[in-house]
Design a protein around this motif. Structure first.
Motif, PDB file in Angstrom:
ATOM      1  N   VAL A   1       0.866  -1.170   0.000  1.00  0.00           N
ATOM      2  CA  VAL A   1       0.000   0.000   0.000  1.00  0.00           C
ATOM      3  C   VAL A   1       0.908   1.226   0.000  1.00  0.00           C
ATOM      4  O   VAL A   1       1.966   1.220   0.632  1.00  0.00           O
ATOM      5  CB  VAL A   1      -0.963   0.003   1.215  1.00  0.00           C
ATOM      6  CG1 VAL A   1      -0.210  -0.003   2.528  1.00  0.00           C
ATOM      7  CG2 VAL A   1      -1.917   1.196   1.162  1.00  0.00           C
ATOM      8  N   LEU A   2       0.520   2.261  -0.736  1.00  0.00           N
ATOM      9  CA  LEU A   2       1.409   3.412  -0.940  1.00  0.00           C
ATOM     10  C   LEU A   2       0.761   4.689  -0.440  1.00  0.00           C
ATOM     11  O   LEU A   2      -0.420   4.942  -0.687  1.00  0.00           O
ATOM     12  CB  LEU A   2       1.756   3.540  -2.426  1.00  0.00           C
ATOM     13  CG  LEU A   2       2.798   4.587  -2.806  1.00  0.00           C
ATOM     14  CD1 LEU A   2       3.678   4.079  -3.949  1.00  0.00           C
ATOM     15  CD2 LEU A   2       2.145   5.908  -3.220  1.00  0.00           C
ATOM     16  N   ILE A   3       1.567   5.495   0.258  1.00  0.00           N
ATOM     17  CA  ILE A   3       1.140   6.806   0.754  1.00  0.00           C
ATOM     18  C   ILE A   3       1.937   7.876   0.002  1.00  0.00           C
ATOM     19  O   ILE A   3       3.151   7.997   0.201  1.00  0.00           O
ATOM     20  CB  ILE A   3       1.390   6.954   2.261  1.00  0.00           C
ATOM     21  CG1 ILE A   3       0.728   5.815   3.043  1.00  0.00           C
ATOM     22  CG2 ILE A   3       0.876   8.305   2.753  1.00  0.00           C
ATOM     23  CD1 ILE A   3       1.090   5.804   4.521  1.00  0.00           C
ATOM     24  N   PRO A   4       1.302   8.672  -0.856  1.00  0.00           N
ATOM     25  CA  PRO A   4       2.009   9.778  -1.512  1.00  0.00           C
ATOM     26  C   PRO A   4       1.980  11.022  -0.615  1.00  0.00           C
ATOM     27  O   PRO A   4       1.375  11.007   0.459  1.00  0.00           O
ATOM     28  CB  PRO A   4       1.184   9.992  -2.777  1.00  0.00           C
ATOM     29  CG  PRO A   4      -0.216   9.665  -2.341  1.00  0.00           C
ATOM     30  CD  PRO A   4      -0.096   8.567  -1.310  1.00  0.00           C
TER      31      PRO A   4
ATOM     32  N   ARG B   1       0.911  -5.821   5.267  1.00  0.00           N
ATOM     33  CA  ARG B   1       1.462  -5.458   3.972  1.00  0.00           C
ATOM     34  C   ARG B   1       2.610  -4.464   4.143  1.00  0.00           C
ATOM     35  O   ARG B   1       2.695  -3.750   5.141  1.00  0.00           O
ATOM     36  CB  ARG B   1       0.390  -4.828   3.071  1.00  0.00           C
ATOM     37  CG  ARG B   1      -0.824  -5.696   2.814  1.00  0.00           C
ATOM     38  CD  ARG B   1      -0.449  -6.974   2.077  1.00  0.00           C
ATOM     39  NE  ARG B   1      -1.602  -7.682   1.575  1.00  0.00           N
ATOM     40  CZ  ARG B   1      -2.228  -8.661   2.211  1.00  0.00           C
ATOM     41  NH1 ARG B   1      -1.805  -9.047   3.417  1.00  0.00           N
ATOM     42  NH2 ARG B   1      -3.262  -9.277   1.666  1.00  0.00           N
ATOM     43  N   ASP B   2       3.474  -4.397   3.143  1.00  0.00           N
ATOM     44  CA  ASP B   2       4.503  -3.360   3.125  1.00  0.00           C
ATOM     45  C   ASP B   2       3.844  -2.010   2.855  1.00  0.00           C
ATOM     46  O   ASP B   2       2.950  -1.905   2.008  1.00  0.00           O
ATOM     47  CB  ASP B   2       5.532  -3.631   2.030  1.00  0.00           C
ATOM     48  CG  ASP B   2       6.432  -4.808   2.357  1.00  0.00           C
ATOM     49  OD1 ASP B   2       6.311  -5.388   3.458  1.00  0.00           O
ATOM     50  OD2 ASP B   2       7.265  -5.161   1.501  1.00  0.00           O
ATOM     51  N   ILE B   3       4.287  -0.988   3.550  1.00  0.00           N
ATOM     52  CA  ILE B   3       3.787   0.370   3.354  1.00  0.00           C
ATOM     53  C   ILE B   3       4.938   1.222   2.836  1.00  0.00           C
ATOM     54  O   ILE B   3       6.014   1.275   3.445  1.00  0.00           O
ATOM     55  CB  ILE B   3       3.242   0.969   4.667  1.00  0.00           C
ATOM     56  CG1 ILE B   3       2.120   0.096   5.229  1.00  0.00           C
ATOM     57  CG2 ILE B   3       2.756   2.403   4.438  1.00  0.00           C
ATOM     58  CD1 ILE B   3       1.692   0.492   6.635  1.00  0.00           C
ATOM     59  N   VAL B   4       4.713   1.881   1.704  1.00  0.00           N
ATOM     60  CA  VAL B   4       5.711   2.773   1.115  1.00  0.00           C
ATOM     61  C   VAL B   4       5.188   4.193   1.201  1.00  0.00           C
ATOM     62  O   VAL B   4       4.053   4.474   0.791  1.00  0.00           O
ATOM     63  CB  VAL B   4       5.985   2.411  -0.357  1.00  0.00           C
ATOM     64  CG1 VAL B   4       6.995   3.386  -0.951  1.00  0.00           C
ATOM     65  CG2 VAL B   4       6.503   1.003  -0.481  1.00  0.00           C
ATOM     66  N   GLY B   5       5.995   5.093   1.714  1.00  0.00           N
ATOM     67  CA  GLY B   5       5.656   6.507   1.762  1.00  0.00           C
ATOM     68  C   GLY B   5       6.610   7.303   0.891  1.00  0.00           C
ATOM     69  O   GLY B   5       7.834   7.146   1.001  1.00  0.00           O
ATOM     70  N   LEU B   6       6.049   8.122   0.007  1.00  0.00           N
ATOM     71  CA  LEU B   6       6.853   8.920  -0.924  1.00  0.00           C
ATOM     72  C   LEU B   6       6.585  10.399  -0.703  1.00  0.00           C
ATOM     73  O   LEU B   6       5.435  10.838  -0.719  1.00  0.00           O
ATOM     74  CB  LEU B   6       6.494   8.571  -2.371  1.00  0.00           C
ATOM     75  CG  LEU B   6       6.580   7.110  -2.802  1.00  0.00           C
ATOM     76  CD1 LEU B   6       6.113   6.966  -4.243  1.00  0.00           C
ATOM     77  CD2 LEU B   6       8.001   6.581  -2.634  1.00  0.00           C
ATOM     78  N   GLN B   7       7.641  11.169  -0.512  1.00  0.00           N
ATOM     79  CA  GLN B   7       7.475  12.610  -0.476  1.00  0.00           C
ATOM     80  C   GLN B   7       7.300  13.148  -1.891  1.00  0.00           C
ATOM     81  O   GLN B   7       7.628  12.478  -2.881  1.00  0.00           O
ATOM     82  CB  GLN B   7       8.667  13.271   0.225  1.00  0.00           C
ATOM     83  CG  GLN B   7       8.706  12.983   1.715  1.00  0.00           C
ATOM     84  CD  GLN B   7       9.774  13.773   2.443  1.00  0.00           C
ATOM     85  OE1 GLN B   7      10.650  14.379   1.831  1.00  0.00           O
ATOM     86  NE2 GLN B   7       9.715  13.772   3.768  1.00  0.00           N
TER      87      GLN B   7
END
Length: 260
Positions: A186-189, A209-215
């Motif tokens: 799951v991705l957090i922009p 789940r893996d959580i990816v955060g992108l600035q």
């Protein structure tokens, strides 16, 4: 936790012979604010990885309901055309009905570089899920093409899409099954703005789940392996757990491959 060492893949990412599963295409996931000067390092790296295609096919679906498609395309022509020297073509996919049109499917199937703009992730998912248009994008990736996805686009590419819930709890968030280009993710922009509330909801709605955060203006590019490009941070919570691994421009990470 600051991390520049390779990130170890899990057993699920390995094939029967023990090698990482192959994926021919190029995938770029960006944290938002696309087509602006701070994104140039990301997009130049994406173009190099994609073999310097002469054209980008821009999919404005996510701005079709609550934004301005014409304004987005003007920005695309200025940024990609004048700034990066590409021919810019709009994909006329504004809603689900367009996702079955032969000319849309043919354009996406032949595209060397497709760009999903940010905007409304729910509308984007509704427009692409289980459609010939999405099948065409996946087929192009299997053939070695490139897909870039910013903000809403990056969110829907994962297994679970996190959305704001409707009233009476507008600040609540709920998960929806998404396009599964990145299973188990799951991705957090816009990470510096979305913050802790989205992280908490991701752990609840995509447990384990893996959580990816992108600035913003920062992202990950997969071209046989993952690398960070852009001025901000990328954070990875393995199975949603602390501490987060923190990556910066130029860092490589060994992580799960996309699945087209």
């Amino acid at each position: 936790m600051r991390c520049s060492a390779p990130f170890v893949a899990t057993r699920a990412e390995f094939g029967a012979n023990g090698a990482l599963m192959a994926y021919r295409g190029v995938l770029g996931l960006l944290g938002g604010e696309e087509m602006r000067p701070p994104c140039v390092p990301f997009d130049r790296a994406l173009l190099r990885a994609a073999g310097d295609p002469p054209v980008v096919n821009v999919v404005p679906t996510a701005v079709a309901r609550n934004g301005s498609v014409s304004a987005a395309m003007r920005l695309a022509r200025n940024y990609f055309g004048n700034g990066l020297g590409l021919s810019v073509r709009q994909v006329p996919l504004l809603g689900r009905a367009d996702a079955s049109r032969p000319e849309v499917v043919e354009q996406l199937a032949a595209s060397p570089l497709t760009y999903l703009l940010g905007g409304d992730p729910g509308h984007l998912l509704d427009s692409l899920l289980d459609t010939p248009a999405w099948d065409a994008i996946r087929g192009a990736l299997r053939g070695g093409a490139a897909l870039a996805a910013s903000s809403a686009g990056a969110m829907v590419a994962c297994e679970t899409l996190l959305l704001r819930s409707p009233n009476p709890s507008p600040k609540a968030r709920h998960g929806r099954p998404a396009l599964h280009l990145m299973p188990g993710v799951v991705l957090i922009p816009h990470l510096h703005r979305f913050g802790a509330g989205w992280l908490e909801a991701s752990r609840r709605e995509a447990r384990g789940r893996d959580i990816v955060g992108l600035q913003e203006s920062t992202g990950l590019i997969y071209a046989g392996g993952w690398r960070v490009h852009g001025p901000g941070e990328v954070k990875l919570w393995r199975r949603g757990e602390e501490p987060a691994l923190v990556f910066h421009h130029g860092d490589r990470l060994r992580w799960r491959s996309p699945k087209a």
